[in-house]
Design a protein around this motif. Structure first.
Motif, PDB file in Angstrom:
ATOM      1  N   GLU A   1       0.833  -1.210   0.000  1.00  0.00           N
ATOM      2  CA  GLU A   1       0.000   0.000   0.000  1.00  0.00           C
ATOM      3  C   GLU A   1       0.869   1.263   0.000  1.00  0.00           C
ATOM      4  O   GLU A   1       0.562   2.253  -0.685  1.00  0.00           O
ATOM      5  N   MET A   2       1.957   1.245   0.759  1.00  0.00           N
ATOM      6  CA  MET A   2       2.889   2.372   0.748  1.00  0.00           C
ATOM      7  C   MET A   2       3.488   2.560  -0.638  1.00  0.00           C
ATOM      8  O   MET A   2       3.589   3.684  -1.153  1.00  0.00           O
ATOM      9  N   GLY A   3       3.906   1.470  -1.245  1.00  0.00           N
ATOM     10  CA  GLY A   3       4.499   1.531  -2.576  1.00  0.00           C
ATOM     11  C   GLY A   3       3.548   2.135  -3.596  1.00  0.00           C
ATOM     12  O   GLY A   3       3.948   2.962  -4.426  1.00  0.00           O
ATOM     13  N   LYS A   4       2.277   1.749  -3.520  1.00  0.00           N
ATOM     14  CA  LYS A   4       1.277   2.292  -4.438  1.00  0.00           C
ATOM     15  C   LYS A   4       1.074   3.787  -4.209  1.00  0.00           C
ATOM     16  O   LYS A   4       0.943   4.566  -5.154  1.00  0.00           O
ATOM     17  N   ALA A   5       1.032   4.178  -2.943  1.00  0.00           N
ATOM     18  CA  ALA A   5       0.822   5.589  -2.612  1.00  0.00           C
ATOM     19  C   ALA A   5       1.941   6.451  -3.190  1.00  0.00           C
ATOM     20  O   ALA A   5       1.690   7.522  -3.752  1.00  0.00           O
ATOM     21  N   VAL A   6       3.178   5.994  -3.070  1.00  0.00           N
ATOM     22  CA  VAL A   6       4.313   6.757  -3.581  1.00  0.00           C
ATOM     23  C   VAL A   6       4.294   6.803  -5.107  1.00  0.00           C
ATOM     24  O   VAL A   6       4.516   7.862  -5.720  1.00  0.00           O
ATOM     25  N   ALA A   7       4.010   5.668  -5.739  1.00  0.00           N
ATOM     26  CA  ALA A   7       4.000   5.605  -7.204  1.00  0.00           C
ATOM     27  C   ALA A   7       2.928   6.511  -7.801  1.00  0.00           C
ATOM     28  O   ALA A   7       3.097   7.041  -8.910  1.00  0.00           O
ATOM     29  N   GLN A   8       1.841   6.711  -7.089  1.00  0.00           N
ATOM     30  CA  GLN A   8       0.724   7.508  -7.600  1.00  0.00           C
ATOM     31  C   GLN A   8       0.829   8.991  -7.233  1.00  0.00           C
ATOM     32  O   GLN A   8       0.091   9.814  -7.770  1.00  0.00           O
ATOM     33  N   ALA A   9       1.739   9.330  -6.335  1.00  0.00           N
ATOM     34  CA  ALA A   9       1.860  10.717  -5.867  1.00  0.00           C
ATOM     35  C   ALA A   9       2.709  11.550  -6.823  1.00  0.00           C
ATOM     36  O   ALA A   9       3.519  11.026  -7.592  1.00  0.00           O
ATOM     37  N   ASP A  10       2.540  12.872  -6.749  1.00  0.00           N
ATOM     38  CA  ASP A  10       3.361  13.777  -7.541  1.00  0.00           C
ATOM     39  C   ASP A  10       4.756  13.933  -6.956  1.00  0.00           C
ATOM     40  O   ASP A  10       5.700  14.262  -7.679  1.00  0.00           O
ATOM     41  N   ALA A  11       4.887  13.720  -5.649  1.00  0.00           N
ATOM     42  CA  ALA A  11       6.188  13.901  -5.001  1.00  0.00           C
ATOM     43  C   ALA A  11       6.219  13.128  -3.691  1.00  0.00           C
ATOM     44  O   ALA A  11       5.181  12.871  -3.074  1.00  0.00           O
ATOM     45  N   ILE A  12       7.425  12.772  -3.279  1.00  0.00           N
ATOM     46  CA  ILE A  12       7.653  12.243  -1.938  1.00  0.00           C
ATOM     47  C   ILE A  12       8.602  13.185  -1.216  1.00  0.00           C
ATOM     48  O   ILE A  12       9.590  13.655  -1.789  1.00  0.00           O
ATOM     49  N   VAL A  13       8.279  13.500   0.046  1.00  0.00           N
ATOM     50  CA  VAL A  13       9.131  14.321   0.901  1.00  0.00           C
ATOM     51  C   VAL A  13       9.711  13.413   1.986  1.00  0.00           C
ATOM     52  O   VAL A  13       8.968  12.717   2.676  1.00  0.00           O
ATOM     53  N   PHE A  14      11.023  13.433   2.122  1.00  0.00           N
ATOM     54  CA  PHE A  14      11.677  12.603   3.148  1.00  0.00           C
ATOM     55  C   PHE A  14      12.829  13.388   3.751  1.00  0.00           C
ATOM     56  O   PHE A  14      13.374  14.310   3.131  1.00  0.00           O
ATOM     57  N   GLY A  15      13.194  13.029   4.969  1.00  0.00           N
ATOM     58  CA  GLY A  15      14.271  13.714   5.661  1.00  0.00           C
ATOM     59  C   GLY A  15      15.403  12.784   6.021  1.00  0.00           C
ATOM     60  O   GLY A  15      15.384  11.594   5.708  1.00  0.00           O
ATOM     61  N   SER A  16      16.387  13.335   6.706  1.00  0.00           N
ATOM     62  CA  SER A  16      17.556  12.552   7.101  1.00  0.00           C
ATOM     63  C   SER A  16      17.366  11.862   8.441  1.00  0.00           C
ATOM     64  O   SER A  16      17.945  10.810   8.695  1.00  0.00           O
ATOM     65  N   LEU A  17      16.541  12.442   9.322  1.00  0.00           N
ATOM     66  CA  LEU A  17      16.398  11.886  10.664  1.00  0.00           C
ATOM     67  C   LEU A  17      15.811  10.479  10.637  1.00  0.00           C
ATOM     68  O   LEU A  17      16.277   9.580  11.340  1.00  0.00           O
ATOM     69  N   SER A  18      14.798  10.262   9.812  1.00  0.00           N
ATOM     70  CA  SER A  18      14.135   8.956   9.800  1.00  0.00           C
ATOM     71  C   SER A  18      15.023   7.857   9.221  1.00  0.00           C
ATOM     72  O   SER A  18      14.704   6.669   9.350  1.00  0.00           O
ATOM     73  N   ALA A  19      16.138   8.240   8.588  1.00  0.00           N
ATOM     74  CA  ALA A  19      17.041   7.238   8.010  1.00  0.00           C
ATOM     75  C   ALA A  19      18.093   6.754   9.000  1.00  0.00           C
ATOM     76  O   ALA A  19      19.001   6.016   8.630  1.00  0.00           O
ATOM     77  N   ARG A  20      17.967   7.132  10.279  1.00  0.00           N
ATOM     78  CA  ARG A  20      19.020   6.811  11.244  1.00  0.00           C
ATOM     79  C   ARG A  20      19.085   5.322  11.571  1.00  0.00           C
ATOM     80  O   ARG A  20      20.140   4.813  11.957  1.00  0.00           O
TER      81      ARG A  20
END
Length: 312
Positions: free
Chosen positions: A115-134
């Motif tokens: 479901e996450m994959g579909k949401a990203v594929a259908q969106a115009d953009a994804i916003v992500f940061g550096s903190l969540s990649a820790r």
């Protein structure tokens, strides 16, 4: 600047941390991705928020906050192992904010779903940061999602000790646009060059030469913001306001920038709206105050009228 105007209602996915900012006298909902999602939603942009909270009261309260604001919590996971994130925020006399960020917490364990994959594929953009990649689990999920994204916005938030140069460089390789402040820019180029670079233009040129980034957006607090593409540079001043606190002002700025960009507005309009939003939120307490789009536009009109009147 590439125009992103589309025939359908724009949609953005915001990925990463949601939490409570705990101040001495109040607890406010926060986390950069949630703040961006909150303001995008206020500006009429459809949003999917991808995160995780615990099965605890703090998690229940965050879900309730999202739902009360009309933000879908469908893709916010619930962890039975890790607690909802709560961050101790301290505001200094000059309005600078420092954070005590505990780990591990629920958003360190965001698991990939179809479901996450579909949401990203259908969106115009994804916003992500550096903190969540820790942490590895959430970082792996983010890397998987980015692969199917149409437009990738990297919102740099360097919070020591929750980052490494290796991971930041990895994320830069995956970004179409990068938003950061000047101190973050100069720190990153120190990792990339054996020659000391202190000039902003040279630093941005180095990013463009090393990565496939198409746009760089530098926030400068009371000095406004600067936008770079591979062809142009545009400096834009901010609005003079009385500062309440600076929590979430950069997130609000980014949300307004994206909302106007997705609407296909010209660059000057985009930056004017973005710096106005940053100033508007800075003049209030907390990252996500209650307001309407009309409140923001009235703020802009008043500031422009007052500036014109004082100039006359």
């Amino acid at each position: 600047m590439e125009q992103m105007k589309r025939s359908h209602t724009p949609k953005v996915v915001c990925f990463g941390e949601i939490l409570w900012d705990v101040l001495p006298d109040v607890r406010n909902p926060g986390g950069a991705p949630m703040n961006v999602a909150y303001h995008l939603n206020k500006l009429g942009i459809a949003v999917d928020l991808l995160s995780s909270v615990g099965y605890d009261q703090a998690g229940d309260d965050l879900i309730a906050f999202l739902q009360s604001g009309g933000i879908s919590s469908t893709l916010v996971q619930r962890s039975s192992v890790y607690a909802t994130s709560e961050v101790l925020a301290r505001i200094s006399e000059n309005h600078e904010v420092t954070y005590d960020i505990v780990k591990p917490v629920a958003w360190d364990q965001i698991n990939y779903t179809v479901e996450m994959g579909k949401a990203v594929a259908q969106a115009d953009a994804i916003v992500f940061g550096s903190l969540s990649a820790r942490e590895q689990v959430t970082r792996k999920t983010l890397y998987s999602l980015i692969e199917s994204a149409r437009y990738r916005v990297f919102d740099v938030n360097l919070r020591a000790p929750h980052y490494s140069d290796e991971i930041i460089i990895d994320l830069l390789k995956k970004a179409d646009m990068v938003k950061l402040n000047l101190s973050e820019l100069l720190l990153i180029v120190r990792w990339l060059s054996t020659v000391q670079i202190t000039d902003e233009v040279q630093a941005v040129e180095l990013l463009f030469s090393r990565f496939e980034i198409q746009e760089v957006l530098i926030t400068k607090g009371g000095k406004g913001a600067t936008y770079y593409s591979r062809q142009i540079r545009y400096d834009y001043p901010t609005y003079a306001i009385e500062v309440a606190d600076t929590i979430g002002s950069g997130d609000a700025f980014l949300a307004a920038f994206l909302a106007m960009k997705l609407a296909g507005e010209p660059l000057e309009v985009i930056l004017d709206y973005a710096v106005a939003m940053g100033a508007f939120i800075t003049s209030q307490s907390g990252a996500c105050p209650n307001y309407s789009k009309f409140d923001l536009e009235r703020f802009i009109w008043k500031k422009k009228y007052m500036d014109f009147a004082s100039a006359s």
